[in-house]
Design a protein around this motif. Structure first.
Motif, PDB file in Angstrom:
ATOM      1  N   LEU A 382       0.888  -1.326  -0.153  1.00  0.00           N
ATOM      2  CA  LEU A 382       0.051   0.079   0.066  1.00  0.00           C
ATOM      3  C   LEU A 382       0.957   1.400  -0.220  1.00  0.00           C
ATOM      4  O   LEU A 382       2.057   1.183   0.250  1.00  0.00           O
ATOM      5  CB  LEU A 382      -0.962   0.058   1.118  1.00  0.00           C
ATOM      6  N   GLY A 398      -3.290  -0.743  -2.560  1.00  0.00           N
ATOM      7  CA  GLY A 398      -2.813  -1.995  -1.940  1.00  0.00           C
ATOM      8  C   GLY A 398      -3.333  -3.235  -2.672  1.00  0.00           C
ATOM      9  O   GLY A 398      -3.953  -3.284  -3.616  1.00  0.00           O
ATOM     10  N   TYR A 430      -2.120  -1.423  -6.547  1.00  0.00           N
ATOM     11  CA  TYR A 430      -1.021  -1.769  -5.622  1.00  0.00           C
ATOM     12  C   TYR A 430       0.374  -1.179  -5.505  1.00  0.00           C
ATOM     13  O   TYR A 430       0.905  -0.702  -6.850  1.00  0.00           O
ATOM     14  CB  TYR A 430      -1.021  -3.371  -5.244  1.00  0.00           C
TER      15      TYR A 430
END
Length: 611
Positions: A382, A398, A430
């Motif tokens: 993240l 994330g 992510y």
């Protein structure tokens, strides 16, 4: 008897808490922790960036000192013919062009000073090996008596009136021929034990050292030989065999830097008169650069691949940064958890501790970590607003395998007690990176898992105003898992990333601009700081895939500089901090719980005894 106060200027005080602003050398006893402590300045060795040469070149003659050196001749890989006759003088800050050599050549060698110098031998295309010798009086070059054996890629040392030239490649082969200069003529003396070219050489006419080089492109040497004015004798080898190296110093105190192993290297080794020891690397790996100066204050200029104008200055015994071990986290984890805050007050959230992703949140108080309320969604890889605090933080994006598409656009806000879900990002991803605070943040780059609606690496940038995310201008380079820092959403720095990237970009509130790259490409690293003062550390080592690096680089607003490496190499970690002198590194793969504190100015408190 002399007292502690008379020696250091301060007395040992008894206090209930550590002083907030101690002076170097101050010692105190803390009654609360029952510890004797002191404030110290860490000293060490480091390369720093100097002024670039006016003309990019490799393999010039370089001689003089760190603050007064001359580079003459060399090779320009971009020109035809490639041999150069230009000359430049360095004043400790910048290079100035001066009168040119009479004979153009590359791989000559030199001796002397910026007002009384000597350049001899070398190679030329297409005429081959050179025996020409020229003296320099601070203004002009004058041809004097030639070497007895024409050759280039040798080593040289000494003064304008007492010099030594040894090794190199002559008309037919690598040679060990040694010649001594008395100010008028060259005289052949005893040969080296091992004939070689592209070696390093330091010292004076009667006391010199030769090291490294090659007897064939695939036969690179670590051999070191010492000269006593009459004969050469073998001494201890370099730790790493290399050729096309830079060198400076004397027979009893030398420095060897850069070169080819066969790949280009930034490695630096110190010679103490009997043995070589590895020390801090150069900022830029290169070969065919040359060196001048001493073991404690040296200069490196030029080099390859290609032709370089880069200059670096070496200083020993100066104030340098230091990593100090801090308190372990309660839950070790990798998977690039989120981090924000300062060296003494940081927040860590999320990450991965197989077999699952983490929602755990921990706070650091400068000594230890404590668990607090979890994230609402467990996640790894993240992003976070890098300059958030332990009472106001922001995380976003994330991965979570429980989600239908794995990729997240969830945003969570920390108020010092709990996490609250707020408005989502526009694009799920992510490994985004972030800068700013909980009310003024930036999210950039990232990746999207194959199950996402638009899989692949991202150049997207989104701006957070405290309520909503808005798409703004993209970064210039597609990547993920680099690092980002910045004070708010108007000023940020993005560096490194996957695929292995050294690229650095600066954000001015509207656009991203490429600036000077990192010295070592890598990804999955940690970092801290702001746009003009940052530090990047650790990551995946591109030289050895899937292994963790301890490399640390400091950003001064213009350049990245290699500094002291972390105590433990790692990747997938988080970082926090306010500048290139104050940062925190924590967790990382494989599921590490360790914490390291960065003191970029090298000023730190040391515990002497514990009861």
């Amino acid at each position: 008897m002399t007292t502690y106060k008379e020696i250091n200027g301060t007395d040992i005080t008894v206090v209930s808490s550590d002083p907030s602003n101690p002076v170097t050398g101050e010692v105190w006893y803390n009654t609360t922790t029952q510890q004797l402590k002191g404030y110290q300045q860490v000293l060490g060795n480091a390369w720093s960036t100097g002024g670039d040469m006016n003309a990019a070149k490799q393999d010039p003659a370089l001689f003089g000192t760190q603050t007064a050196a001359i580079a003459a001749g060399g090779y320009d890989a971009t020109a035809s013919p490639t041999s150069l006759n230009n000359a430049e003088v360095y004043n400790g800050t910048s290079w100035t062009a001066v009168n040119t050599l009479n004979t153009k050549r590359y791989a000559p060698r030199g001796a002397g000073t910026t007002t009384a110098g000597l350049v001899f031998g070398g190679l030329d295309d297409p005429t081959g090996k050179q025996n020409v010798t020229e003296t320099w009086n601070g203004t002009n070059w004058t041809e004097v008596n030639n070497l007895n054996t024409a050759r280039g890629s040798a080593a040289g040392c000494g003064t304008q009136t007492a010099a030594l030239n040894f090794g190199g490649i002559d008309a037919s082969a690598r040679t060990g021929v040694t010649e001594s200069w008395n100010g008028t003529n060259w005289t052949e003396v005893n040969d080296m034990n091992t004939g070689r070219r592209q070696l390093g050489g330091i010292g004076i006419q009667t006391s010199a050292l030769a090291f490294g080089g090659e007897t064939a492109p695939t036969d690179v040497l670590g051999n070191t030989e010492a000269w006593n004015g009459t004969s050469w004798f073998e001494v201890n080898d370099l730790n790493v065999a290399k050729r096309n190296i830079g060198s400076s110093g004397t027979q009893s105190a030398g420095l060897c830097f850069g070169g080819q192993i066969p790949g280009y290297t930034s490695q630096t080794e110190l010679w103490n008169g009997s043995q070589w020891s590895e020390t801090n690397d150069m900022n830029e790996a290169r070969g065919m650069g040359q060196g001048a100066g001493s073991q404690t204050t040296a200069l490196a200029a030029g080099g390859s691949p290609g032709s370089k104008s880069v200059t670096e200055e070496w200083n020993a015994g100066i104030a340098v940064g230091a990593w100090v071990t801090g308190g372990n986290m309660n839950t070790g984890r990798g998977g690039h958890l989120a981090g924000a805050g300062t060296r003494t007050a940081s927040i860590a959230a999320g990450g991965e501790n197989p077999p699952g992703y983490q929602a755990k949140t921990e706070l650091y108080n400068g000594t230890s970590w404590s668990e607090v309320n979890d994230l609402n969604v467990a996640k790894a890889n993240l992003g976070s607003a890098s300059n958030g605090t332990t009472t106001a933080a922001l995380v976003f994006g994330g991965l979570n395998t429980a989600q239908p598409e794995y990729n997240l656009k969830t945003t969570e806000l920390w108020n010092g007690y709990v996490w609250t879900e707020v408005n989502d990002m526009n694009t799920q991803r992510y490994n985004p990176r972030g800068a700013g605070t909980s009310t003024s943040a930036l999210a950039f780059t990232g990746n999207q898992f194959p199950t996402g609606p638009a899989p692949g690496l991202k150049v997207l940038t989104e701006l957070w105003n405290g309520t909503n995310w808005t798409e703004v201008n993209d970064v210039n380079n597609t990547r993920e898992a680099g690092y980002g820092v910045g004070a708010d959403n108007t000023s940020a720095l993005a560096f490194g990333g996957n695929p292995n990237s050294a690229k650095t970009e600066s954000w001015n509130g509207t656009n991203w601009t490429e600036v000077n790259p990192m010295n070592t490409a890598r990804y999955d690293m940690g970092g801290g700081g702001i746009q003009t003062s940052a530090v990047g550390f650790g990551g995946r080592n591109p030289a050895v895939p899937f292994t963790a690096s301890n490399i640390t680089e400091s950003w001064n607003g213009t350049n990245w500089i290699n500094v002291e490496g972390m105590n433990v190499g790692r990747n997938g970690m988080a970082g926090s901090g306010t500048s290139n002198t104050s940062a925190l590194a924590f967790s990382g793969a494989p599921n590490s719980a360790s914490t390291e504190e960065w003191y970029g100015d090298g000023k730190l408190t040391e515990t002497f005894t514990t009861s």
